[in-house]
Design an enzyme around this catalytic site. Structure first.
Site, PDB file in Angstrom:
ATOM      1  N   SER A 207       0.794  -1.227   0.000  1.00  0.00           N
ATOM      2  CA  SER A 207       0.000   0.000   0.000  1.00  0.00           C
ATOM      3  C   SER A 207       0.827   1.277   0.000  1.00  0.00           C
ATOM      4  CB  SER A 207      -0.948   0.011   1.205  1.00  0.00           C
ATOM      5  OG  SER A 207      -0.221  -0.049   2.427  1.00  0.00           O
ATOM      6  N   HIS A 235      -5.777  -4.106  -0.521  1.00  0.00           N
ATOM      7  CA  HIS A 235      -5.721  -3.016  -1.496  1.00  0.00           C
ATOM      8  C   HIS A 235      -5.889  -3.538  -2.916  1.00  0.00           C
ATOM      9  CE1 HIS A 235      -4.787   0.440   1.074  1.00  0.00           C
ATOM     10  NE2 HIS A 235      -4.123  -0.421   1.827  1.00  0.00           N
ATOM     11  N   LYS A 266     -12.413  -1.006   3.023  1.00  0.00           N
ATOM     12  CA  LYS A 266     -11.868  -0.154   1.970  1.00  0.00           C
ATOM     13  C   LYS A 266     -12.868  -0.107   0.817  1.00  0.00           C
ATOM     14  CE  LYS A 266      -7.013  -0.563   3.279  1.00  0.00           C
ATOM     15  NZ  LYS A 266      -7.247  -1.095   4.619  1.00  0.00           N
TER      16      LYS A 266
END
Length: 420
Positions: A207, A235, A266
């Protein structure tokens, strides 16, 4: 004032009056203030901006009259403010309450949790999945449950802090290979040939740099040496790859990873929650042994329902992942053409590399003055000398939003001498 209220007030005042700090505390406080002063002097002190709106492409920030464009959120699909996702959470609050007030094996598990675990497994093409309060908990609960002193674990040196903390808890022999260095990983696997279980552990996407693990090569080595592969795909889940299935799909090796951990906090709704998805046997064992699962409250029903709605949306359309990819390409191309160095592997995490910590912080502040919300990253979040502004693209950004962000970078970069 009622008699009961006066009595309660008197009680708590009395309790407060009895509190006395230890004789050591003043010295500790002075020492810590010295450490904080050193952080401020180095230009790496981190302040938190206060958001006054929901997470979206434009957000309200306390102290600013107008909303600003948001380019530093993990809200990759823009679904944390999607009306259907919000409504799903409201409905679940009415039907299933605020929470179970305990863990699932004690108070029972609600049907919506089971349904979400089924959807997660289906989305990833795995047998089963298990929910946690966060992916930090999922990473903290897996290695100790699966690996003992007779086992070996090989971990990329730049893996997320939650992986590092989880690895520390297990008794396996631990190896740490240089970032994406397959030769060193091979040497470690060779050395660990006699161990009972061997696990290779990596982020799917790292990330801080936006680069992707060499999963094909890792899986090839795992096949050669009889190891299992673990990937943290926080991610990547929901937006990387043509249909958002993550790093495996992005690299064209779907189904080869043995264990995937990821997050609901996320792209998948933006609230909280994490999970492990894998074979039925591994998930069953985690339900029996994984401490964060056994000793943490179950996810709140609104969070579960919101994430479930996100999976419904993604399993019926791939338009949002395509939009993220298009915005990513536009930002990276224009920034590179302007002369900026943008790290990473065509990922919507776009680190604009600046090197100097103070420069990164001050440029981020100037971007905010131009209505662009970004954050400077510096030590200890990233290594010394590798400060950057990490820009993150979302499906809800328009082309005009992306261009406005790039134009602000160019203006500030030219004025500060970053661009020649």
């Amino acid at each position: 004032m009622s008699t009961r209220f006066r009595a309660a007030t008197t009680f708590f005042r009395a309790r407060k009056a009895t509190f006395r700090s230890s004789s050591a505390l003043p010295n500790v406080r002075a020492q810590i203030e010295g450490e904080l002063s050193a952080i401020r002097d180095a230009g790496t002190y981190k302040t938190e901006r206060v958001i006054t709106s929901r997470q979206a492409a434009t957000i309200g920030v306390r102290g600013r009259e107008n909303k600003v464009l948001n380019f530093c959120a993990n809200n990759y699909l823009g679904l944390s403010a999607h009306p259907d996702v919000i409504q799903a959470g409201k409905d679940a609050l009415d039907t299933h309450g605020a929470g179970l007030s305990s863990v699932r094996f004690i108070c029972g598990t609600q049907d919506i949790h089971v349904d979400l675990e089924r959807k997660i497994a289906e989305f990833h093409g795995r047998d089963d999945s298990i929910l946690y309060a966060s992916c930090f908990d999922a990473n903290g609960g897996i290695f100790e449950a699966l690996l003992g002193a007779e086992d070996a674990l090989m971990s990329d040196e730049l893996n997320h802090a939650s992986i590092i903390d989880g690895v520390r808890l297990c008794k396996a022999k631990k190896y740490r290979y240089k970032h994406r260095d397959m030769n060193e990983l091979r040497n470690m696997l060779e050395e660990a040939k006699g161990m009972r279980r061997k696990m290779i552990v990596t982020d799917g996407v790292f990330s801080m740099d936006g680069n992707v693990a060499p999963l094909k090569e890792i899986c090839d080595l795992a096949d050669e040496y009889g190891a299992i592969v673990f990937v943290d795909d926080c991610h990547a889940t929901g937006f990387l790859g043509k249909t958002g299935r993550g790093t495996e799909e992005f690299l064209g090796i779907s189904g080869r990873v043995d264990i995937i951990n990821s997050t609901l906090g996320k792209a998948m709704g933006g609230a909280s929650g994490g999970y492990t998805t894998s074979s039925k046997e591994i998930i069953d064992l985690l339900r029996q042994r994984s401490r964060p699962y056994l000793f943490s409250n179950s996810l709140p029903p609104p969070v579960v329902a919101q994430a479930s709605k996100v999976y419904d949306l993604l399993m019926t359309s791939s338009e949002l992942p395509k939009k993220v990819a298009a915005n990513t390409e536009r930002f990276r191309r224009r920034m590179t053409e302007a002369g900026f160095r943008v790290s990473g592997d065509n990922h919507p995490i776009c680190p604009v590399m600046l090197g100097d910590a103070r420069l990164a912080t001050e440029m981020a502040d100037e971007m905010l003055e131009r209505g662009i919300f970004v954050i400077g990253f510096s030590f200890p979040v990233v290594p010394h000398g590798k400060a950057r502004i990490r820009v993150q693209l979302s499906a809800v950004h328009s082309q005009e939003d992306v261009d406005r962000c790039v134009d602000a970078f160019i203006e500030i970069g030219q004025r500060r001498g970053v661009l020649k």
